[in-house]
Enzyme design. Structure first.
Site, PDB file in Angstrom:
ATOM      1  N   ARG A  56      -1.635   5.882 -10.132  1.00  0.00           N
ATOM      2  CA  ARG A  56      -0.361   6.539  -9.860  1.00  0.00           C
ATOM      3  C   ARG A  56      -0.403   7.915 -10.523  1.00  0.00           C
ATOM      4  O   ARG A  56      -1.087   8.118 -11.522  1.00  0.00           O
ATOM      5  CB  ARG A  56       0.805   5.730 -10.441  1.00  0.00           C
ATOM      6  CG  ARG A  56       0.955   4.323  -9.864  1.00  0.00           C
ATOM      7  CD  ARG A  56       2.092   3.584 -10.547  1.00  0.00           C
ATOM      8  NE  ARG A  56       2.303   2.259  -9.979  1.00  0.00           N
ATOM      9  CZ  ARG A  56       1.724   1.137 -10.420  1.00  0.00           C
ATOM     10  NH1 ARG A  56       0.895   1.202 -11.461  1.00  0.00           N
ATOM     11  NH2 ARG A  56       1.959  -0.023  -9.845  1.00  0.00           N
ATOM     12  N   LYS A  85       2.958   1.197 -15.276  1.00  0.00           N
ATOM     13  CA  LYS A  85       4.212   0.652 -14.758  1.00  0.00           C
ATOM     14  C   LYS A  85       4.425  -0.752 -15.311  1.00  0.00           C
ATOM     15  O   LYS A  85       3.517  -1.579 -15.296  1.00  0.00           O
ATOM     16  CB  LYS A  85       4.171   0.618 -13.227  1.00  0.00           C
ATOM     17  CG  LYS A  85       5.526   0.328 -12.598  1.00  0.00           C
ATOM     18  CD  LYS A  85       5.489   0.532 -11.100  1.00  0.00           C
ATOM     19  CE  LYS A  85       6.858   0.314 -10.496  1.00  0.00           C
ATOM     20  NZ  LYS A  85       6.872   0.520  -9.032  1.00  0.00           N
ATOM     21  N   HIS A 136       0.687   9.875  -3.979  1.00  0.00           N
ATOM     22  CA  HIS A 136       0.810   8.475  -3.569  1.00  0.00           C
ATOM     23  C   HIS A 136       0.066   8.210  -2.260  1.00  0.00           C
ATOM     24  O   HIS A 136      -0.391   7.093  -2.021  1.00  0.00           O
ATOM     25  CB  HIS A 136       2.279   8.088  -3.427  1.00  0.00           C
ATOM     26  CG  HIS A 136       2.571   6.703  -3.920  1.00  0.00           C
ATOM     27  ND1 HIS A 136       2.407   6.323  -5.238  1.00  0.00           N
ATOM     28  CD2 HIS A 136       2.979   5.584  -3.261  1.00  0.00           C
ATOM     29  CE1 HIS A 136       2.722   5.044  -5.368  1.00  0.00           C
ATOM     30  NE2 HIS A 136       3.053   4.573  -4.195  1.00  0.00           N
ATOM     31  N   ARG A 162      -3.334   7.321  -3.129  1.00  0.00           N
ATOM     32  CA  ARG A 162      -3.349   5.926  -3.604  1.00  0.00           C
ATOM     33  C   ARG A 162      -3.350   4.964  -2.413  1.00  0.00           C
ATOM     34  O   ARG A 162      -4.094   3.982  -2.390  1.00  0.00           O
ATOM     35  CB  ARG A 162      -2.129   5.704  -4.496  1.00  0.00           C
ATOM     36  CG  ARG A 162      -1.966   4.300  -5.081  1.00  0.00           C
ATOM     37  CD  ARG A 162      -0.847   4.353  -6.119  1.00  0.00           C
ATOM     38  NE  ARG A 162      -0.234   3.056  -6.368  1.00  0.00           N
ATOM     39  CZ  ARG A 162      -0.670   2.174  -7.265  1.00  0.00           C
ATOM     40  NH1 ARG A 162      -1.749   2.447  -7.980  1.00  0.00           N
ATOM     41  NH2 ARG A 162      -0.034   1.040  -7.458  1.00  0.00           N
ATOM     42  N   HIS A 188      -0.559  -3.999  -9.105  1.00  0.00           N
ATOM     43  CA  HIS A 188       0.614  -4.665  -8.530  1.00  0.00           C
ATOM     44  C   HIS A 188       0.811  -6.020  -9.192  1.00  0.00           C
ATOM     45  O   HIS A 188      -0.135  -6.803  -9.301  1.00  0.00           O
ATOM     46  CB  HIS A 188       0.432  -4.876  -7.022  1.00  0.00           C
ATOM     47  CG  HIS A 188       0.543  -3.619  -6.224  1.00  0.00           C
ATOM     48  ND1 HIS A 188       0.052  -3.498  -4.937  1.00  0.00           N
ATOM     49  CD2 HIS A 188       1.093  -2.413  -6.520  1.00  0.00           C
ATOM     50  CE1 HIS A 188       0.301  -2.286  -4.484  1.00  0.00           C
ATOM     51  NE2 HIS A 188       0.928  -1.614  -5.416  1.00  0.00           N
ATOM     52  N   TYR A 199      -0.884  -3.237   2.984  1.00  0.00           N
ATOM     53  CA  TYR A 199      -2.080  -2.530   3.443  1.00  0.00           C
ATOM     54  C   TYR A 199      -2.822  -3.297   4.537  1.00  0.00           C
ATOM     55  O   TYR A 199      -3.635  -2.721   5.255  1.00  0.00           O
ATOM     56  CB  TYR A 199      -3.013  -2.238   2.261  1.00  0.00           C
ATOM     57  CG  TYR A 199      -2.371  -1.290   1.278  1.00  0.00           C
ATOM     58  CD1 TYR A 199      -2.188   0.053   1.598  1.00  0.00           C
ATOM     59  CD2 TYR A 199      -1.901  -1.740   0.054  1.00  0.00           C
ATOM     60  CE1 TYR A 199      -1.569   0.914   0.717  1.00  0.00           C
ATOM     61  CE2 TYR A 199      -1.276  -0.874  -0.833  1.00  0.00           C
ATOM     62  CZ  TYR A 199      -1.110   0.445  -0.483  1.00  0.00           C
ATOM     63  OH  TYR A 199      -0.483   1.299  -1.341  1.00  0.00           O
TER      64      TYR A 199
END
Length: 273
Positions: free
Chosen positions: A130, A155, A219, A222, A245, A254
């Site tokens: 990120r 995150k 992003h 990414r 994640h 995805y």
């Protein structure tokens, strides 16, 4: 305002990112300015009227409304225990992320005006970091000999391991050799490190020079990283780990992007012969 200061402190104590802290405080400040009330005076009807205005009059997106609701809920329900943010907001649409092709990535790298910009693009695309993780990356977080690195307090305040492409090691060594000895950030700026907006501008300039019609941002690199891994047959659980994640369902978006995976499917008609 004292309550907003308490909100900021509580968010920091719970390990929220600097960006989330700023966002939650800002949305609560805007809410109180619109109401012209003190937090202790806010009622459930105030929240409903405000949220209805955002949706029906200002026509804000479901994602923005949901974010504002989360900010209000943290202050009034989590901290103040008022239980007044009960409104049901529209579900946010799950948009399939747009990605760059491998050829577009190559053009973007080749068009980078400086070696630093080129390194930033290569890092974002080859690691899936990120932009907030990239700007907070410190030299000590990298082990170039082992071709690996660590995201510290990413995150969700989680540390995450990532690997470095062998093709980027020399670039990193050259870049680090240009830094002032005491500097701890990989990409220093006027205020300790470059800002996400600085990175965005660098990408925009490179995309314009490369004549890429798509909007290019950190992003999107990414997204491209994840999609191209899936195209290459990498298991989605490994991709989940690379992206940091917490839920596999977040990564599964995805699977809707990967055209290469769809092309590999053997359809029932194909088996008749």
């Amino acid at each position: 305002m004292e309550m907003l200061k308490k909100l900021e402190t509580e968010l920091k104590l719970r390990g929220f990112s600097e960006r989330t802290v700023d966002t939650y405080v800002r949305h609560n400040k805007l809410f109180l300015e619109a109401l012209k009330k003190q937090p202790e005076e806010v009622t459930e009807d105030d929240v409903k009227d405000y949220m209805a205005d955002l949706m029906a009059v200002k026509k804000l997106s479901g994602k923005t409304v949901s974010l504002k609701k989360s900010a209000l809920k943290f202050l009034y329900d989590e901290m103040m225990k008022k239980g007044i943010v009960n409104i049901k907001t529209p579900k946010t649409s799950k948009q399939i992320p747009e990605v760059l092709s491998r050829e577009e990535i190559k053009k973007l790298i080749d068009a980078a005006p400086t070696s630093k910009t080129r390194l930033i693009i290569k890092l974002l695309y080859s690691t899936g970091l990120r932009v907030s993780e990239l700007v907070n990356l410190k030299v000590k977080d990298l082990s170039l000999e082992e071709k690996e690195g660590w995201v510290r307090r990413g995150k969700g305040a989680k540390d995450r391991f990532f690997t470095l492409s062998p093709l980027i090691i020399d670039d990193l060594k050259n870049h680090i050799s240009t830094l002032d000895t005491p500097n701890e950030y990989l990409f220093p700026g006027k205020k300790n490190t470059l800002s996400p907006r600085n990175i965005q501008k660098l990408l925009e300039k490179s995309a314009e020079k490369a004549c890429i019609a798509k909007r290019v941002n950190p992003h999107k690199l990414r997204h491209s990283f994840a999609t191209h891994l899936l195209d290459s047959g990498v298991d989605i659980r490994f991709i989940q780990e690379c992206l940091g994640h917490s839920s596999l369902s977040t990564t599964q978006i995805y699977t809707h992007v990967s055209k290469e995976q769809l092309k590999k499917i053997k359809y029932p008609l194909d088996t008749l012969t």
